[in-house]
Every structure is written in structure tokens, then in C-alpha cells.
Write a protein that holds these residues in place. Structure first.
Motif, PDB file in Angstrom:
ATOM      1  N   HIS A  11       0.725  -1.156  -0.150  1.00 29.00           N
ATOM      2  CA  HIS A  11      -0.053  -0.045  -0.141  1.00 29.00           C
ATOM      3  C   HIS A  11       0.865   1.156  -0.071  1.00 29.00           C
ATOM      4  CE1 HIS A  11      -3.070   2.886   1.405  1.00 29.00           C
ATOM      5  NE2 HIS A  11      -4.055   1.885   0.687  1.00 29.00           N
ATOM      6  N   PRO A  12       0.614   2.184  -0.923  1.00 31.02           N
ATOM      7  CA  PRO A  12       1.382   3.490  -0.930  1.00 31.02           C
ATOM      8  C   PRO A  12       1.463   4.026   0.826  1.00 31.02           C
ATOM      9  CG  PRO A  12      -0.570   3.634  -2.342  1.00 31.02           C
ATOM     10  CD  PRO A  12      -0.438   2.259  -1.636  1.00 31.02           C
ATOM     11  N   THR A  13       0.622   4.042   1.512  1.00 28.25           N
ATOM     12  CA  THR A  13       0.939   4.578   2.751  1.00 28.25           C
ATOM     13  C   THR A  13       1.705   3.725   3.664  1.00 28.25           C
ATOM     14  OG1 THR A  13      -1.497   4.002   3.264  1.00 28.25           O
ATOM     15  CG2 THR A  13      -1.097   6.325   2.334  1.00 28.25           C
ATOM     16  N   LEU A  14       2.056   2.756   3.173  1.00 28.13           N
ATOM     17  CA  LEU A  14       2.725   1.863   4.137  1.00 28.13           C
ATOM     18  C   LEU A  14       3.654   2.413   5.160  1.00 28.13           C
ATOM     19  CD1 LEU A  14       3.668  -1.344   4.709  1.00 28.13           C
ATOM     20  CD2 LEU A  14       5.342  -0.934   3.247  1.00 28.13           C
ATOM     21  N   VAL A  15       3.649   2.054   6.515  1.00 29.45           N
ATOM     22  CA  VAL A  15       4.319   2.505   7.375  1.00 29.45           C
ATOM     23  C   VAL A  15       5.648   1.577   7.130  1.00 29.45           C
ATOM     24  CG1 VAL A  15       4.971   2.811   9.955  1.00 29.45           C
ATOM     25  CG2 VAL A  15       2.619   3.576   8.880  1.00 29.45           C
ATOM     26  N   GLN A  16       6.645   2.050   6.968  1.00 27.77           N
ATOM     27  CA  GLN A  16       8.233   1.069   7.027  1.00 27.77           C
ATOM     28  C   GLN A  16       8.453   0.546   8.398  1.00 27.77           C
ATOM     29  OE1 GLN A  16      10.887   3.055   4.615  1.00 27.77           O
ATOM     30  NE2 GLN A  16      10.048   1.824   2.698  1.00 27.77           N
ATOM     31  N   ARG A  17       8.954  -0.535   8.480  1.00 24.42           N
ATOM     32  CA  ARG A  17       9.679  -1.058   9.890  1.00 24.42           C
ATOM     33  C   ARG A  17      10.779  -1.561   9.470  1.00 24.42           C
ATOM     34  NH1 ARG A  17       4.798  -5.626  11.216  1.00 24.42           N
ATOM     35  NH2 ARG A  17       2.966  -4.006  11.035  1.00 24.42           N
ATOM     36  N   ARG A  18      11.683  -0.504   9.632  1.00 22.82           N
ATOM     37  CA  ARG A  18      13.194  -0.406   9.103  1.00 22.82           C
ATOM     38  C   ARG A  18      13.697  -1.284   9.993  1.00 22.82           C
ATOM     39  NH1 ARG A  18      11.607   4.428   7.287  1.00 22.82           N
ATOM     40  NH2 ARG A  18      12.335   5.247   5.478  1.00 22.82           N
ATOM     41  N   ARG A  19      13.539  -1.423  11.622  1.00 21.42           N
ATOM     42  CA  ARG A  19      14.106  -2.235  12.393  1.00 21.42           C
ATOM     43  C   ARG A  19      13.732  -3.687  11.998  1.00 21.42           C
ATOM     44  NH1 ARG A  19      13.034  -5.098  16.389  1.00 21.42           N
ATOM     45  NH2 ARG A  19      11.159  -4.428  16.843  1.00 21.42           N
ATOM     46  N   LEU A  20      12.757  -3.822  11.770  1.00 25.06           N
ATOM     47  CA  LEU A  20      12.366  -5.349  11.299  1.00 25.06           C
ATOM     48  C   LEU A  20      12.912  -5.566  10.135  1.00 25.06           C
ATOM     49  CD1 LEU A  20       8.605  -5.512  12.489  1.00 25.06           C
ATOM     50  CD2 LEU A  20      10.651  -6.648  13.618  1.00 25.06           C
ATOM     51  N   LEU A  21      12.868  -5.047   8.935  1.00 23.92           N
ATOM     52  CA  LEU A  21      13.459  -5.176   7.838  1.00 23.92           C
ATOM     53  C   LEU A  21      14.828  -5.444   7.919  1.00 23.92           C
ATOM     54  CD1 LEU A  21      11.863  -2.798   5.431  1.00 23.92           C
ATOM     55  CD2 LEU A  21      11.720  -5.053   5.256  1.00 23.92           C
ATOM     56  N   ALA A  22      15.688  -4.632   8.663  1.00 26.51           N
ATOM     57  CA  ALA A  22      17.112  -4.640   9.035  1.00 26.51           C
ATOM     58  C   ALA A  22      17.121  -6.507   9.631  1.00 26.51           C
ATOM     59  CB  ALA A  22      17.533  -3.935   9.905  1.00 26.51           C
ATOM     60  N   VAL A  68      10.534  -7.521  -1.779  1.00 28.56           N
ATOM     61  CA  VAL A  68      10.603  -6.573  -2.823  1.00 28.56           C
ATOM     62  C   VAL A  68      11.990  -6.009  -3.049  1.00 28.56           C
ATOM     63  CG1 VAL A  68       9.848  -4.302  -3.847  1.00 28.56           C
ATOM     64  CG2 VAL A  68       8.153  -6.051  -3.050  1.00 28.56           C
ATOM     65  N   GLN A  69      12.607  -5.852  -1.687  1.00 28.61           N
ATOM     66  CA  GLN A  69      13.879  -5.339  -1.898  1.00 28.61           C
ATOM     67  C   GLN A  69      15.250  -6.203  -1.465  1.00 28.61           C
ATOM     68  OE1 GLN A  69      15.813  -4.550   1.457  1.00 28.61           O
ATOM     69  NE2 GLN A  69      14.459  -6.176   2.328  1.00 28.61           N
ATOM     70  N   SER A  70      14.553  -7.533  -1.318  1.00 32.41           N
ATOM     71  CA  SER A  70      15.737  -8.626  -0.909  1.00 32.41           C
ATOM     72  C   SER A  70      16.631  -8.830  -2.076  1.00 32.41           C
ATOM     73  CB  SER A  70      15.020  -9.960  -0.895  1.00 32.41           C
ATOM     74  OG  SER A  70      15.743 -10.980  -0.528  1.00 32.41           O
ATOM     75  N   GLN A  71      17.858  -9.271  -1.582  1.00 35.34           N
ATOM     76  CA  GLN A  71      19.246  -9.397  -2.530  1.00 35.34           C
ATOM     77  C   GLN A  71      19.293 -10.634  -2.812  1.00 35.34           C
ATOM     78  OE1 GLN A  71      21.400  -6.909  -3.163  1.00 35.34           O
ATOM     79  NE2 GLN A  71      19.827  -5.582  -2.081  1.00 35.34           N
ATOM     80  N   VAL A  72      18.174 -11.737  -2.315  1.00 30.65           N
ATOM     81  CA  VAL A  72      18.287 -12.749  -2.908  1.00 30.65           C
ATOM     82  C   VAL A  72      16.954 -13.081  -3.623  1.00 30.65           C
ATOM     83  CG1 VAL A  72      19.730 -13.877  -0.960  1.00 30.65           C
ATOM     84  CG2 VAL A  72      17.140 -13.878  -0.602  1.00 30.65           C
ATOM     85  N   PRO A  73      16.699 -14.158  -4.495  1.00 34.22           N
ATOM     86  CA  PRO A  73      15.498 -14.468  -5.473  1.00 34.22           C
ATOM     87  C   PRO A  73      14.465 -14.793  -4.324  1.00 34.22           C
ATOM     88  CG  PRO A  73      17.376 -15.519  -6.361  1.00 34.22           C
ATOM     89  CD  PRO A  73      17.879 -14.817  -4.848  1.00 34.22           C
ATOM     90  N   VAL A  74      13.341 -14.571  -4.135  1.00 39.63           N
ATOM     91  CA  VAL A  74      12.159 -15.057  -3.463  1.00 39.63           C
ATOM     92  C   VAL A  74      11.235 -15.616  -4.015  1.00 39.63           C
ATOM     93  CG1 VAL A  74      10.377 -14.286  -1.746  1.00 39.63           C
ATOM     94  CG2 VAL A  74      12.816 -13.146  -1.875  1.00 39.63           C
ATOM     95  N   ALA A  75      10.742 -16.987  -3.776  1.00 38.64           N
ATOM     96  CA  ALA A  75       9.375 -17.647  -4.056  1.00 38.64           C
ATOM     97  C   ALA A  75       8.604 -17.668  -3.104  1.00 38.64           C
ATOM     98  CB  ALA A  75       9.892 -18.960  -4.356  1.00 38.64           C
ATOM     99  N   TRP A  76       6.949 -17.421  -3.416  1.00 37.36           N
ATOM    100  CA  TRP A  76       6.197 -17.031  -2.505  1.00 37.36           C
ATOM    101  C   TRP A  76       5.216 -17.872  -2.773  1.00 37.36           C
ATOM    102  CZ3 TRP A  76       6.125 -12.415   0.884  1.00 37.36           C
ATOM    103  CH2 TRP A  76       4.856 -12.210   1.417  1.00 37.36           C
TER     104      TRP A  76
END
Length: 184
Positions: A25-36, A66-74
Motif C-alpha cells: 500500500h502506498p501509505t505503508l509505514v515502513q518497519r526499518r528495524r524489522l526489515l534490517a 521486494v527489496q531482497s538481495q536473494v530471489p524470493v519464491a512466494w
């Protein structure tokens, strides 16, 4: 065989949208700590994101994928995936989105699958994954919908014997019945 696993299972189509990484969603609140933290996860075999409904498990994993450095299958799971044949066909087809032609030997054994004896199928699948070049991640979203004891047991075998290039990420509302203590 058409290369998508369908030819061996006439009348049993796969829903291709279950392989799509959900849109953010365009209004996504990013969770930088969790993403890290998730960006460190490919160093680990298994990551489990467990939280109640509405806490953003899928959104977090989508943002990471979406931003992963490794390919992702879902794979977005649903209650119909409690059938072992259907579940494993979805897993193989998801991995085939990263590597076309993947899983043909395992699919041959899956066609002969007996829910009480998954050893041959899982051995073939693990060996094919083990021959994969490079790191990749497989996301199983809504894993709490998998209730079949035999299926949970076969996923535990996969987790216990995963090759080092595979990273499994599970999103669930309940802690999955996996050997988590031993894996820590």
C-alpha cells in the motif's frame, strides 16, 4: 508435460496468483528495524514471523521480498492446501518461478505419492534443492492454515534437512509445529 507440473495432474490446476508477492500500500509505514533483521535472515535456514491477525506479517514479508538481495519464491496458503499433493505441487511450482524446469524428478515421485510415506519424494526434492546454485528464499504465508499432521510432519523433515542455500520464511498466526528449539 507442459513444464508447469499440470500435465501430470490433469484437472488439478494451480492458482497462479498464490505465487504473487502481495502489493504494498502506498501509505505503508515502513518497519526499518524489522526489515534490517530480515535482511540478516538469509544467513539462517528458517525464519518464523508469528503474530495475530492484522499485525502486518504479510506486509512485512512483502516489503522485505521486494527489496531482497536473494530471489524470493512466494506461496499464499489457504485451507485447501492441507492436501499433501496440492501443498507440495504449490511449493514446487513456486520454486519453479525462480528456476524454470525445477522439480521434475520430485514431481514424478509426487504423482506416485502416498501421504503415509513421503521419504522418496522429500529426498528427491531436497536433492534437487541441494543442486541449486546460489541463495534463495521461500515464503510460506498463512502457514497456520496448514492443519494436516502428516503435512506438518513432512514440512518438519524439509526444515531439518534444508540445504544451506535455501532460506524458509514462515508467516503464521500460531507458532508452527516445527523443531524450533533444536534449530535455534
Amino acid at each position: 508435460d507442459t513444464g508447469d507440473g499440470q500435465g501430470q495432474f490433469p484437472g488439478a490446476e494451480l492458482i497462479r496468483t498464490k505465487f504473487f508477492i502481495p502489493h504494498l500500500h502506498p501509505t505503508l509505514v515502513q518497519r526499518r528495524r524489522l526489515l534490517a533483521l530480515l535482511n540478516l535472515e538469509p544467513l539462517r535456514a528458517l525464519s518464523v514471523i508469528c503474530a495475530p491477525a492484522g499485525f502486518g506479517k504479510t506486509t512485512l514479508l512483502s516489503e522485505w521480498a521486494v527489496q531482497s538481495q536473494v530471489p524470493v519464491a512466494w506461496v499464499s496458503l489457504d485451507s485447501g492446501d492441507n492436501d499433501p499433493l496440492r501443498f507440495w505441487r504449490y511449493i514446487i511450482a513456486a520454486l519453479e518461478t525462480l528456476r524454470p524446469g525445477f522439480g521434475h524428478q520430485a514431481l514424478d515421485l509426487l504423482r506416485l505419492f502416498d501421504a503415509r510415506n513421503t521419504n522418496s519424494f522429500l529426498t528427491a526434492l531436497l536433492n534437487e534443492i541441494g543442486a541449486w546454485d546460489g541463495q534463495f528464499a521461500l515464503v510460506l504465508d498463512d502457514y497456520h492454515k496448514i492443519e494436516s499432521p502428516s503435512l506438518r510432519s513432512s514440512v518438519a523433515v524439509l526444515v531439518e534437512h534444508m540445504p544451506p542455500q535455501m532460506h524458509l520464511m514462515i508467516a503464521s498466526r500460531v507458532l508452527p509445529d516445527l523443531p524450533l528449539a533444536r534449530l535455534r
